[in-house]
Every structure is written in structure tokens, then in C-alpha cells.
Design a protein around this motif. Structure first.
Motif, short mmCIF file in Angstrom:
data_model
loop_
_atom_site.label_atom_id
_atom_site.label_comp_id
_atom_site.label_asym_id
_atom_site.label_seq_id
_atom_site.Cartn_x
_atom_site.Cartn_y
_atom_site.Cartn_z
N LEU A 1 -20.44 23.86 -37.56
CA LEU A 1 -21.30 24.29 -36.46
C LEU A 1 -21.30 23.26 -35.33
CD1 LEU A 1 -24.36 25.76 -38.41
CD2 LEU A 1 -22.52 27.03 -37.28
N LYS A 2 -21.38 22.00 -35.68
CA LYS A 2 -21.37 20.94 -34.67
C LYS A 2 -20.06 20.96 -33.87
CE LYS A 2 -24.38 17.66 -37.11
NZ LYS A 2 -24.42 16.32 -37.80
N LYS A 3 -18.96 21.17 -34.57
CA LYS A 3 -17.64 21.14 -33.94
C LYS A 3 -17.44 22.32 -33.00
CE LYS A 3 -14.15 22.44 -36.40
NZ LYS A 3 -13.12 22.51 -37.47
N ASN A 4 -18.13 23.43 -33.26
CA ASN A 4 -17.90 24.66 -32.51
C ASN A 4 -19.03 25.00 -31.54
OD1 ASN A 4 -15.32 26.14 -33.61
ND2 ASN A 4 -16.33 25.26 -35.41
N LYS A 5 -19.79 24.01 -31.10
CA LYS A 5 -20.93 24.29 -30.22
C LYS A 5 -20.52 25.02 -28.94
CE LYS A 5 -22.61 20.11 -30.00
NZ LYS A 5 -23.49 19.01 -29.57
N ASN A 6 -19.45 24.58 -28.31
CA ASN A 6 -19.02 25.24 -27.07
C ASN A 6 -18.59 26.68 -27.33
OD1 ASN A 6 -19.49 22.91 -25.61
ND2 ASN A 6 -17.39 22.16 -25.79
N LYS A 7 -17.93 26.89 -28.44
CA LYS A 7 -17.49 28.23 -28.80
C LYS A 7 -18.69 29.13 -29.09
CE LYS A 7 -14.33 30.59 -31.99
NZ LYS A 7 -13.41 30.40 -33.13
N ILE A 8 -19.72 28.56 -29.72
CA ILE A 8 -20.92 29.34 -30.05
C ILE A 8 -21.60 29.85 -28.79
CG2 ILE A 8 -23.25 29.14 -31.02
CD1 ILE A 8 -22.02 27.24 -33.13
N GLN A 9 -21.69 28.98 -27.75
CA GLN A 9 -22.30 29.42 -26.50
C GLN A 9 -21.51 30.58 -25.89
OE1 GLN A 9 -25.32 28.05 -24.75
NE2 GLN A 9 -24.95 30.15 -24.07
N ILE B 1 -19.72 32.76 -27.50
CA ILE B 1 -19.95 33.96 -28.31
C ILE B 1 -21.27 34.62 -27.94
CG2 ILE B 1 -20.37 34.79 -30.67
CD1 ILE B 1 -18.54 32.46 -31.61
N VAL B 2 -22.32 33.80 -27.79
CA VAL B 2 -23.64 34.33 -27.41
C VAL B 2 -23.55 35.03 -26.05
CG1 VAL B 2 -26.00 33.68 -26.76
CG2 VAL B 2 -24.92 32.62 -28.75
N ASP B 3 -22.87 34.42 -25.10
CA ASP B 3 -22.74 35.02 -23.77
C ASP B 3 -21.94 36.32 -23.82
OD1 ASP B 3 -24.17 32.91 -22.79
OD2 ASP B 3 -22.42 31.80 -22.06
N GLN B 4 -20.90 36.35 -24.67
CA GLN B 4 -20.08 37.56 -24.77
C GLN B 4 -20.89 38.74 -25.32
OE1 GLN B 4 -16.72 36.37 -27.12
NE2 GLN B 4 -15.76 35.24 -25.44
N PHE B 5 -21.76 38.45 -26.28
CA PHE B 5 -22.60 39.51 -26.84
C PHE B 5 -23.43 40.18 -25.73
CE2 PHE B 5 -22.38 37.60 -31.23
CZ PHE B 5 -21.82 38.72 -31.82
N LEU B 6 -23.83 39.38 -24.73
CA LEU B 6 -24.73 39.87 -23.69
C LEU B 6 -24.03 40.12 -22.36
CD1 LEU B 6 -27.60 37.39 -24.50
CD2 LEU B 6 -27.52 39.81 -25.10
N ASN B 7 -22.72 39.86 -22.32
CA ASN B 7 -21.95 39.98 -21.07
C ASN B 7 -22.55 39.12 -19.97
OD1 ASN B 7 -20.06 41.92 -22.08
ND2 ASN B 7 -21.66 43.48 -21.89
N VAL B 8 -22.95 37.90 -20.34
CA VAL B 8 -23.53 36.97 -19.38
C VAL B 8 -22.42 36.25 -18.64
CG1 VAL B 8 -24.93 34.90 -19.08
CG2 VAL B 8 -25.62 36.66 -20.72
N LYS B 9 -22.51 36.22 -17.33
CA LYS B 9 -21.51 35.52 -16.51
C LYS B 9 -22.07 34.16 -16.10
CE LYS B 9 -19.54 39.80 -14.68
NZ LYS B 9 -19.24 40.58 -13.44
N LYS B 10 -21.25 33.13 -16.35
CA LYS B 10 -21.69 31.77 -15.96
C LYS B 10 -20.59 31.10 -15.15
CE LYS B 10 -25.02 30.94 -19.62
NZ LYS B 10 -25.51 30.01 -20.64
#
Length: 306
Positions: free
Chosen positions: A287-295, A297-306
């Protein structure tokens, strides 16, 4: 003297009333009374004295209380460690998460880990609010959690995993539905409804709003996005919520709120004093190694544009 008597004594000392103590212990009041009398007979002293409807410890009772508390704490900690060890030896990882992570993010992460790992632990999911997650970690019910920072458990290790965007939601016929972005100051004069301050996200969101606009009319009653959205659509008020998957089923207008981006921070949480199995340590490292990937994934679930 037996363990039940010690647990009964502790409960009565803390509840200070036979009826409440018996209810908490799921026993009858006469059973509790007999147990305490037997304990007093064995110790040759009175442990409690009556004060109206309540009881309080005698000087002997106070001495015995300290001994009982220390003894039961040692015993309870031992039971907790054994329970955790047995569960871990069976290949289980008990992980608790806030509701918005339990059905979307968590299954994805555990599947990814099992595909990468040479071992195949069995994940047991638990769905709870943040405070209950931390309480469960303290009591040994869960190995790790995914939740908010909980000040009462500040001694735990908190690793930032991802943020959830805080937005305003309104019905599509609300005057504010013309906006794409709004500041807390611009909510002056509106009825704003957000999470109860009994849960951590409610405290965090309310504090962030009031830090920018101290005179807002904020109602803190509800515990999740579903309930808040229902109020928004029924009463034509403004909801301030995290942008989560729960909102996807509603015909609402979303407005970006100019709050700090980490107002809603979600963490990996664990007690570093606990003894973990190699599988749990590997999952924490994953989980620590994949923090950037986790963010992402969360954004993709919601179609959030950053």
C-alpha cells in the motif's frame, strides 16, 4: 475467586449502580449481588458502600480495584494477542475500511496484491466509520484500517493514501446550479448541510468551512452522502460532501468548493506496536509503495479531473 467475579466487580465499580452493571453484563441483578457478596466474604471486607441509588468503592474496594484493573488488562491483552496470532497463522488479514472504500477500492487493491505476492492471504473486510476502525485496531479486532485521522488514536501510524474532493451539491433547479466553483464565503445566507460532527469527516469539513466563513449556517445531522443528498433534493438546501461513488445514482449538480485539497484525507492506519505476520507487513509495504496509483484509482472511479 473466579474471573467472572473480577469482571463483575470491575463493571459495578465503573457503573456505580447494580441495575446498570447487571444490564451491561447481561446477567440478573441478584446474580451480581450474590457474586459481590461472595467476593467480599472471601476478602473479609466490604468493597462497596451504598450512597442513595448508587454504590461507591470503600477504601478496601479502591485498593482491590487497582489490582483487578491491572490483572484484567494483562489478561485481555494476552487474549487479544492470541486471537490475532491464531488469525494470522490461518493466513487471515482483517482489514477495516470506511464505507466508500470497502466496495470499490479495497477489492481492487487486495486483488492486485494477491497477483503480485507469492503468498495468498485471506482478506476479511470490515465496514466501519473511522473511530470504530481505530477502536477495533486497539482491541485487536482488525489488523489495519483505511480511514480518517482520529485524534483519540494519534499514537497509531497514519500513512496518507488518497484524498477525496469536497464538493457542494444542489438540486438542478437551485440558483447555485449555474456555478462550477464556489467559495465558503459565497455560501453565506444558504442553509448548508454536512456530516455529523460525531464522525471525523464531519469535524474536518465543518472546521474547514468555518475557518473561511465563520458565520455559515451549518447543519450537522447526517452520517453519509446518501442521507445528505436526500435532504438536498427534498429541501433544496446545499450539501457539502466528499465526492464519492454514493453520489453517482442521483440527478444533482456538483460544484467545486475552494477548500484545502487535503480537507478529506484518507489514511492507511495501524498500530506499529502490534506483532504482524509477514503477509500483513508485505501488504502494508504494498500500500505504501502504491500511494500514487491508489489516488489515480480513486479518481478514475469518480471520473475526477486533476
Amino acid at each position: 475467586m473466579n474471573l467472572n467475579q473480577l469482571y463483575y466487580f470491575r463493571e459495578l465499580a465503573e457503573q456505580r449502580q447494580y441495575t446498570k452493571a447487571a444490564d451491561s453484563l447481561f446477567i440478573s441483578q441478584p446474580t451480581l449481588s450474590v457474586s459481590i457478596k461472595q467476593l467480599e466474604t472471601e476478602l473479609h471486607c466490604k468493597l462497596f458502600k451504598h450512597s442513595g441509588r448508587y454504590v461507591q468503592l470503600t477504601k478496601y474496594g479502591r485498593i482491590f480495584y487497582n489490582t483487578v484493573i491491572n490483572s484484567l488488562n494483562v489478561l485481555d491483552n494476552g487474549k487479544k494477542e492470541i486471537k490475532q496470532k491464531v488469525s494470522q497463522d490461518q493466513g487471515n488479514i482483517n482489514i477495516a475500511a470506511i464505507p466508500t472504500a470497502i466496495g470499490t477500492l479495497l477489492p481492487y487493491l487486495t486483488k492486485e496484491f494477491q497477483q503480485e505476492s507469492t503468498v495468498a492471504p485471506h482478506f476479511i473486510y470490515h465496514d466501519n466509520p473511522s473511530y470504530q476502525i481505530c477502536e477495533g485496531i486497539k482491541n485487536g479486532w482488525y489488523d489495519i484500517g483505511i480511514c480518517s485521522f482520529v485524534p483519540e488514536y494519534s499514537s497509531f501510524t497514519y500513512v496518507p493514501l488518497y484524498t477525496e474532493e469536497i464538493i457542494a451539491i444542489v438540486s438542478k433547479d437551485n440558483d447555485l446550479a449555474q456555478l462550477t466553483e464556489i467559495s465558503p464565503e459565497e455560501l453565506h445566507g444558504e442553509t448548508v448541510i454536512t456530516y455529523s460532527q460525531k464522525i471525523q469527516i464531519g469535524k474536518d469539513v465543518t472546521n474547514a468551512l468555518l475557518a473561511n466563513a465563520s458565520d455559515l449556517n451549518i447543519i450537522n445531522r447526517l452520517h453519509d452522502e446518501l442521507a445528505i443528498t436526500g435532504q438536498v433534493l427534498t429541501n433544496n438546501v446545499v450539501g457539502i460532501v466528499a465526492n464519492t461513488i454514493y453520489l453517482s445514482g442521483f440527478d444533482i449538480h456538483k460544484i467545486k468548493v475552494t477548500l484545502p485539497p487535503n480537507t478529506r484525507q484518507v489514511y492507511l492506519v495501524y498500530d506499529s506496536q502490534q506483532q504482524f505476520s509477514p503477509e500483513i507487513i508485505d501488504f502494508i509495504d504494498f500500500l505504501k509503495k502504491n500511494k500514487n496509483k491508489i489516488q489515480k484509482i480513486v479518481d478514475q472511479f469518480l471520473n475526477v479531473k486533476k
